[in-house]
Design a protein around this motif. Structure first.
Motif, PDB file in Angstrom:
ATOM      1  N   VAL A 286      30.957  39.982  30.548  1.00  0.00           N
ATOM      2  CA  VAL A 286      31.763  39.435  31.650  1.00  0.00           C
ATOM      3  C   VAL A 286      33.236  39.767  31.450  1.00  0.00           C
ATOM      4  O   VAL A 286      33.933  40.193  32.391  1.00  0.00           O
ATOM      5  CB  VAL A 286      31.563  37.913  31.754  1.00  0.00           C
ATOM      6  CG1 VAL A 286      32.596  37.296  32.690  1.00  0.00           C
ATOM      7  CG2 VAL A 286      30.154  37.593  32.244  1.00  0.00           C
ATOM      8  N   GLY A 287      33.739  39.571  30.237  1.00  0.00           N
ATOM      9  CA  GLY A 287      35.141  39.867  29.958  1.00  0.00           C
ATOM     10  C   GLY A 287      35.462  41.335  30.174  1.00  0.00           C
ATOM     11  O   GLY A 287      36.503  41.680  30.743  1.00  0.00           O
ATOM     12  N   TYR A 288      34.566  42.199  29.739  1.00  0.00           N
ATOM     13  CA  TYR A 288      34.772  43.641  29.889  1.00  0.00           C
ATOM     14  C   TYR A 288      34.820  44.036  31.361  1.00  0.00           C
ATOM     15  O   TYR A 288      35.724  44.758  31.807  1.00  0.00           O
ATOM     16  CB  TYR A 288      33.654  44.395  29.172  1.00  0.00           C
ATOM     17  CG  TYR A 288      33.713  45.896  29.335  1.00  0.00           C
ATOM     18  CD1 TYR A 288      34.666  46.646  28.652  1.00  0.00           C
ATOM     19  CD2 TYR A 288      32.819  46.561  30.175  1.00  0.00           C
ATOM     20  CE1 TYR A 288      34.724  48.025  28.803  1.00  0.00           C
ATOM     21  CE2 TYR A 288      32.869  47.932  30.324  1.00  0.00           C
ATOM     22  CZ  TYR A 288      33.828  48.664  29.645  1.00  0.00           C
ATOM     23  OH  TYR A 288      33.893  50.023  29.800  1.00  0.00           O
ATOM     24  N   LEU A 289      33.864  43.544  32.147  1.00  0.00           N
ATOM     25  CA  LEU A 289      33.804  43.895  33.565  1.00  0.00           C
ATOM     26  C   LEU A 289      35.005  43.343  34.340  1.00  0.00           C
ATOM     27  O   LEU A 289      35.575  44.023  35.204  1.00  0.00           O
ATOM     28  CB  LEU A 289      32.500  43.384  34.175  1.00  0.00           C
ATOM     29  CG  LEU A 289      31.217  44.043  33.660  1.00  0.00           C
ATOM     30  CD1 LEU A 289      29.984  43.391  34.291  1.00  0.00           C
ATOM     31  CD2 LEU A 289      31.234  45.548  33.951  1.00  0.00           C
TER      32      LEU A 289
ATOM     33  N   MET B 175      37.980  45.330  36.366  1.00  0.00           N
ATOM     34  CA  MET B 175      38.341  45.024  37.743  1.00  0.00           C
ATOM     35  C   MET B 175      39.846  44.800  37.863  1.00  0.00           C
ATOM     36  O   MET B 175      40.497  45.307  38.795  1.00  0.00           O
ATOM     37  CB  MET B 175      37.595  43.785  38.222  1.00  0.00           C
ATOM     38  CG  MET B 175      37.897  43.384  39.657  1.00  0.00           C
ATOM     39  SD  MET B 175      37.279  41.732  40.058  1.00  0.00           S
ATOM     40  CE  MET B 175      38.463  40.720  39.131  1.00  0.00           C
ATOM     41  N   LEU B 176      40.419  44.056  36.927  1.00  0.00           N
ATOM     42  CA  LEU B 176      41.854  43.785  36.969  1.00  0.00           C
ATOM     43  C   LEU B 176      42.671  45.052  36.783  1.00  0.00           C
ATOM     44  O   LEU B 176      43.712  45.244  37.427  1.00  0.00           O
ATOM     45  CB  LEU B 176      42.216  42.758  35.888  1.00  0.00           C
ATOM     46  CG  LEU B 176      41.675  41.342  36.102  1.00  0.00           C
ATOM     47  CD1 LEU B 176      41.935  40.483  34.871  1.00  0.00           C
ATOM     48  CD2 LEU B 176      42.300  40.714  37.338  1.00  0.00           C
ATOM     49  N   ILE B 177      42.209  45.936  35.915  1.00  0.00           N
ATOM     50  CA  ILE B 177      42.903  47.207  35.709  1.00  0.00           C
ATOM     51  C   ILE B 177      42.853  48.052  36.979  1.00  0.00           C
ATOM     52  O   ILE B 177      43.831  48.700  37.360  1.00  0.00           O
ATOM     53  CB  ILE B 177      42.282  47.965  34.515  1.00  0.00           C
ATOM     54  CG1 ILE B 177      42.624  47.247  33.208  1.00  0.00           C
ATOM     55  CG2 ILE B 177      42.782  49.408  34.472  1.00  0.00           C
ATOM     56  CD1 ILE B 177      41.927  47.823  31.999  1.00  0.00           C
ATOM     57  N   ALA B 178      41.695  48.034  37.667  1.00  0.00           N
ATOM     58  CA  ALA B 178      41.561  48.799  38.908  1.00  0.00           C
ATOM     59  C   ALA B 178      42.495  48.275  39.988  1.00  0.00           C
ATOM     60  O   ALA B 178      43.009  49.038  40.812  1.00  0.00           O
ATOM     61  CB  ALA B 178      40.108  48.752  39.387  1.00  0.00           C
ATOM     62  N   VAL B 179      42.713  46.954  39.994  1.00  0.00           N
ATOM     63  CA  VAL B 179      43.554  46.348  41.026  1.00  0.00           C
ATOM     64  C   VAL B 179      45.032  46.461  40.690  1.00  0.00           C
ATOM     65  O   VAL B 179      45.855  46.848  41.532  1.00  0.00           O
ATOM     66  CB  VAL B 179      43.172  44.865  41.229  1.00  0.00           C
ATOM     67  CG1 VAL B 179      44.152  44.186  42.185  1.00  0.00           C
ATOM     68  CG2 VAL B 179      41.743  44.755  41.748  1.00  0.00           C
ATOM     69  N   TYR B 180      45.401  46.139  39.457  1.00  0.00           N
ATOM     70  CA  TYR B 180      46.807  46.044  39.081  1.00  0.00           C
ATOM     71  C   TYR B 180      47.322  47.238  38.270  1.00  0.00           C
ATOM     72  O   TYR B 180      48.531  47.416  38.143  1.00  0.00           O
ATOM     73  CB  TYR B 180      47.063  44.770  38.278  1.00  0.00           C
ATOM     74  CG  TYR B 180      46.767  43.509  39.050  1.00  0.00           C
ATOM     75  CD1 TYR B 180      47.597  43.096  40.083  1.00  0.00           C
ATOM     76  CD2 TYR B 180      45.655  42.729  38.752  1.00  0.00           C
ATOM     77  CE1 TYR B 180      47.326  41.938  40.799  1.00  0.00           C
ATOM     78  CE2 TYR B 180      45.372  41.561  39.465  1.00  0.00           C
ATOM     79  CZ  TYR B 180      46.218  41.181  40.481  1.00  0.00           C
ATOM     80  OH  TYR B 180      45.944  40.037  41.184  1.00  0.00           O
TER      81      TYR B 180
ATOM     82  N   ARG C  57      45.362  37.986  31.736  1.00  0.00           N
ATOM     83  CA  ARG C  57      43.956  37.950  31.342  1.00  0.00           C
ATOM     84  C   ARG C  57      43.280  36.630  31.713  1.00  0.00           C
ATOM     85  O   ARG C  57      42.155  36.368  31.307  1.00  0.00           O
ATOM     86  CB  ARG C  57      43.826  38.183  29.828  1.00  0.00           C
ATOM     87  CG  ARG C  57      44.325  39.541  29.357  1.00  0.00           C
ATOM     88  CD  ARG C  57      44.094  39.726  27.865  1.00  0.00           C
ATOM     89  NE  ARG C  57      42.695  39.729  27.535  1.00  0.00           N
ATOM     90  CZ  ARG C  57      42.093  38.851  26.723  1.00  0.00           C
ATOM     91  NH1 ARG C  57      42.804  37.857  26.196  1.00  0.00           N
ATOM     92  NH2 ARG C  57      40.817  38.943  26.465  1.00  0.00           N
ATOM     93  N   THR C  58      43.959  35.796  32.501  1.00  0.00           N
ATOM     94  CA  THR C  58      43.425  34.471  32.817  1.00  0.00           C
ATOM     95  C   THR C  58      42.065  34.549  33.505  1.00  0.00           C
ATOM     96  O   THR C  58      41.143  33.798  33.180  1.00  0.00           O
ATOM     97  CB  THR C  58      44.416  33.687  33.703  1.00  0.00           C
ATOM     98  OG1 THR C  58      45.621  33.467  32.967  1.00  0.00           O
ATOM     99  CG2 THR C  58      43.826  32.341  34.100  1.00  0.00           C
ATOM    100  N   ILE C  59      41.925  35.469  34.469  1.00  0.00           N
ATOM    101  CA  ILE C  59      40.659  35.588  35.192  1.00  0.00           C
ATOM    102  C   ILE C  59      39.533  35.990  34.243  1.00  0.00           C
ATOM    103  O   ILE C  59      38.427  35.435  34.280  1.00  0.00           O
ATOM    104  CB  ILE C  59      40.781  36.590  36.352  1.00  0.00           C
ATOM    105  CG1 ILE C  59      41.746  36.054  37.408  1.00  0.00           C
ATOM    106  CG2 ILE C  59      39.412  36.872  36.973  1.00  0.00           C
ATOM    107  CD1 ILE C  59      41.989  37.008  38.556  1.00  0.00           C
ATOM    108  N   ALA C  60      39.807  36.968  33.377  1.00  0.00           N
ATOM    109  CA  ALA C  60      38.802  37.407  32.421  1.00  0.00           C
ATOM    110  C   ALA C  60      38.452  36.287  31.444  1.00  0.00           C
ATOM    111  O   ALA C  60      37.277  36.071  31.117  1.00  0.00           O
ATOM    112  CB  ALA C  60      39.291  38.642  31.664  1.00  0.00           C
ATOM    113  N   LEU C  61      39.469  35.560  30.976  1.00  0.00           N
ATOM    114  CA  LEU C  61      39.232  34.451  30.056  1.00  0.00           C
ATOM    115  C   LEU C  61      38.440  33.332  30.728  1.00  0.00           C
ATOM    116  O   LEU C  61      37.595  32.690  30.092  1.00  0.00           O
ATOM    117  CB  LEU C  61      40.563  33.911  29.532  1.00  0.00           C
ATOM    118  CG  LEU C  61      41.284  34.807  28.520  1.00  0.00           C
ATOM    119  CD1 LEU C  61      42.733  34.364  28.355  1.00  0.00           C
ATOM    120  CD2 LEU C  61      40.557  34.789  27.184  1.00  0.00           C
TER     121      LEU C  61
END
Length: 241
Positions: free
Chosen positions: A108-111, A115-120, A198-202
């Motif tokens: 989950v953290g990896y995915l 996603m965050l890297i693709a967006v930001y 990283r809040t969303i991933a965390l």
């Protein structure tokens, strides 16, 4: 029953909230004290730029370890002990559930990070602090070993005792729905790390690790899930070093 006995009984029913806020207070107080002490001697304090100052490396983890002090003291003083209150003696079922949820947390953290890297963009999404630690540390390997032990064993134990131990028990005592307990504790877990990008991933990882606590009913399964989630980053400390 005396007035003291009555007061003790009432406090005993609500001690998890007291322990939770005590753990949070100790965490932030320790951060302030350490930052003030180090600033006075070496300038602006950044625990990820300790280089070969081994003892300061471990000092940076002290606030995290203090997170478990409130739950431990509360359990000994007003509860029935760590094993009874939190289920800290793991069973084979705890191990199986914990490992499964730990792997899920990693995925989950990896995915979510992808996603965050693709967006930001990669530049706006920070790496884990452990990655920065491995890049900057250039000291005796013994300090990295001790740091890895804390990352794999110490931090999961204290964070789980605080968030999915005392806070979880307190919310459950007040009959908060289980799904809401899972979400709320995951939000607290994410915010506690103080990594905005990283809040969303965390949060996603917190949900996965919280499932171990939810499915088993025991904190020990959450500790195992958390340790499994922290294992690969801890190994990377030595690969990068």
């Amino acid at each position: 029953m005396t007035d003291d006995d009555g007061a003790r009984r009432v406090l005993g029913a609500h001690w998890c909230f007291v322990a939770f806020f005590a753990g949070i207070a100790g965490y932030y107080l320790a951060n302030l004290i350490i930052a003030a002490a180090v600033n006075r001697n070496v300038g602006e304090f950044d625990p990820l730029e300790l280089h070969d100052i081994g003892p300061l490396l471990l000092l940076a983890f002290v606030p995290n370890l203090l997170l478990g002090l409130g739950p431990a003291v509360g359990s000994w003083q007003w509860g029935q002990g760590l094993r009874t209150d939190f289920g800290l003696k793991p069973t084979w079922r705890d191990v199986r559930i914990g490992l499964a949820c730990g792997v899920l947390a990693l995925v989950v953290g990896y995915l979510l990070n992808l996603m965050l890297i693709a967006v930001y963009g990669a530049d706006d999404v920070s790496d884990s602090p452990l990655t920065d630690l491995a890049d900057t540390f250039d000291g005796d390997t013994v300090w990295l070993v001790l740091a890895a032990v804390i990352v794999i064993a110490g931090a999961p134990l204290t964070e789980e005792l605080l968030v999915r131990g005392t806070l979880w028990n307190a919310l459950s005592f007040h009959r908060v729905p289980p799904w809401a307990v899972l979400v709320l504790t995951s939000l607290v877990f994410a915010q506690l790390h103080g990594e905005p990008t990283r809040t969303i991933a965390l949060f996603g990882q917190g949900i996965a690790m919280g499932l171990a606590r939810h499915l088993s009913g025991r904190v020990s399964a959450g500790v195992i899930a958390h340790a499994a989630n922290n294992l690969p980053p801890a190994v990377l400390l030595f690969v990068a070093h």
